[in-house]
Design a protein around this motif. Sequence first.
Motif, PDB file in Angstrom:
ATOM      1  N   HIS A 286       0.829  -1.216   0.222  1.00  0.00           N
ATOM      2  CA  HIS A 286      -0.016  -0.028   0.076  1.00  0.00           C
ATOM      3  C   HIS A 286       0.892   1.375  -0.028  1.00  0.00           C
ATOM      4  CE1 HIS A 286      -3.363  -2.811   1.229  1.00  0.00           C
ATOM      5  NE2 HIS A 286      -2.277  -3.324   1.938  1.00  0.00           N
ATOM      6  N   GLU A 326      -4.134  11.107  -3.348  1.00  0.00           N
ATOM      7  CA  GLU A 326      -5.245  11.184  -4.418  1.00  0.00           C
ATOM      8  C   GLU A 326      -6.634  10.882  -4.007  1.00  0.00           C
ATOM      9  OE1 GLU A 326      -4.235   8.499  -7.624  1.00  0.00           O
ATOM     10  OE2 GLU A 326      -2.479   9.375  -8.255  1.00  0.00           O
ATOM     11  N   LYS A 328     -10.399   9.699  -3.429  1.00  0.00           N
ATOM     12  CA  LYS A 328     -10.889   8.337  -3.768  1.00  0.00           C
ATOM     13  C   LYS A 328     -10.121   7.009  -3.594  1.00  0.00           C
ATOM     14  CE  LYS A 328     -15.181  10.396  -5.679  1.00  0.00           C
ATOM     15  NZ  LYS A 328     -15.208  10.634  -4.277  1.00  0.00           N
ATOM     16  N   SER A 329      -8.876   7.180  -2.961  1.00  0.00           N
ATOM     17  CA  SER A 329      -7.975   5.986  -3.243  1.00  0.00           C
ATOM     18  C   SER A 329      -7.699   5.678  -1.743  1.00  0.00           C
ATOM     19  CB  SER A 329      -6.569   6.635  -3.802  1.00  0.00           C
ATOM     20  OG  SER A 329      -6.053   7.514  -3.109  1.00  0.00           O
ATOM     21  N   GLU A 330      -6.809   4.672  -1.683  1.00  0.00           N
ATOM     22  CA  GLU A 330      -6.607   4.109  -0.173  1.00  0.00           C
ATOM     23  C   GLU A 330      -5.746   4.876   0.422  1.00  0.00           C
ATOM     24  OE1 GLU A 330      -5.464  -0.086   1.818  1.00  0.00           O
ATOM     25  OE2 GLU A 330      -4.235   0.686   0.465  1.00  0.00           O
TER      26      GLU A 330
END
Length: 524
Positions: A286, A326, A328-330
């Motif tokens: 991640h 960014e 809407k990302s993890e």
Amino acid sequence: MLRRNGNLLGAIVFWGTTTFTTTATFAQEVVVAPILNHADGSNTEVASDKPMIRVAAVPQDKNDPFKPAPPVEEPKAKEAPAAEHKEESGETAEGAKPVEDAPSEKSEQEAPTVETKSDPSKTMDIPADSLEPEASEEKPEEAPSEPAKEETQQPAPLMQDDAARPIKDGEADKKPAQADDAEAEPEPMVEKPLPPEVRALQPRIARVLNYYYRSQPSDAVKNDVWETMHGFLPWGVDAQIRTPQYRQPVNTIGWICWNKPCRGHRLFEIKDGKLEAKQGPRVQGHHGQFLAMLAQSYVPASYEIQVDGQSFTVADLIEFEKETCEPKSELTFKLISLSYYLPADATWTSRDGQEWSLERLLKEEITQKVVGAACGGTHRLTGIAFAVASRKKAGLPMDGVWAKAEEYLNAYHQHSFQIQNRDGSFSTNWFEGRGMDRDIDRRLQTSGHILEFLIFSLPQEELTSPEIIRAVNYITTIMERNPKHEWSIGPKGHALHALVLYDQMVFGTKPGSRTEEILQTSHD
């Protein structure tokens, strides 16, 4: 008995040699230096009477960063104050076999595996979650333009302050006395004695941690970066790794930060003159994962990173993680790490020109699902807990999304205990509902992760509640009774990390002192 005595004698001879002989050969540089930074990155005055601590770090020889060197004997100094179930199958604490007698477990390379449960979060344990740092009110990271270079070409010490410990909500209310209140002396705090059942856990936890620490070195030939990161998670700056170049293990964090290969994979690269961390299989699962683990190990922003002969610092890695946010990302691991390294009210601009803050990161994370997220959502909850603790410690208003985040955490605390099994383990279905899979690996994976999240996020006084005591006893028991079991690296790392956190928070063990303690024990 003879074999054990022989091993002990050998250990005493080895440590005696490493401590008192100036011609001994070592596989890593041993830096003897005073503690320089608080966990939040703020400077600490270095006094001559401050205790010295041995920390394995990257040596000053640039051509051979792990060239063997003898240790320097530490001067005597005043001792610094320390920082703060049974299985249904019949496994009991009383019947546990002492882990010291068990042979060292193999360091077997294991990649993240896909789970077969109904839980959509199929990753075995890819993240390195936690809110280990107590200093969410961190000082802004040092500018990338100031690499940690000293006249001796020695990198910043890989260590943390004496007071380094996980953030707890209750500590946020402790505000420094104002100048006009200097005359009013605060009432001394009377420590409440620990319950007998908690005190009974301490020697067992210490025995388990000491055993697994001694058998913990990762292997740079067999273990990739992701596995090596999870291998050092419980031990932080004390973690070691075996390498083909040196006879003795070297410091794990120093090895990765100097971009050395782990099973042929290197974490860092340089693009357009800037430091970047790779993301994907065999490196970090991640974005922000490695930085989150450094935060949980209390590594200061000034610590040096070497890539292709160029010198950077952790501060450069912090900038990279900020710039690559960014929507809407993890953002789970960015939230963990940036909550530790940045001031609670910090703002920045990403590469695409968007304005970011810890509040925006929190909003992004709290709107995403927990069930189905990495490792059952425990890492996402840990990131939220990190941010909330940072905000409280800074004394900023807990309104809006912050108040919602607090309620969110409290709801998951209650839910975790509602679906806790009678033996102390947590649901093998994560937060989806009750579950009691008989597979011991699955039990360690879910119970270790959930306990880790709870220790990070619960108020200090709740760490001695019956529910937490049973959970800690459960994890201690299964690891105590199965020292030869080939645990998966990720679940094992998080379970041990939960015990380490409990040891720090409840029994006051100082982070980063395990090597020093074992050295002292060997001398005694």
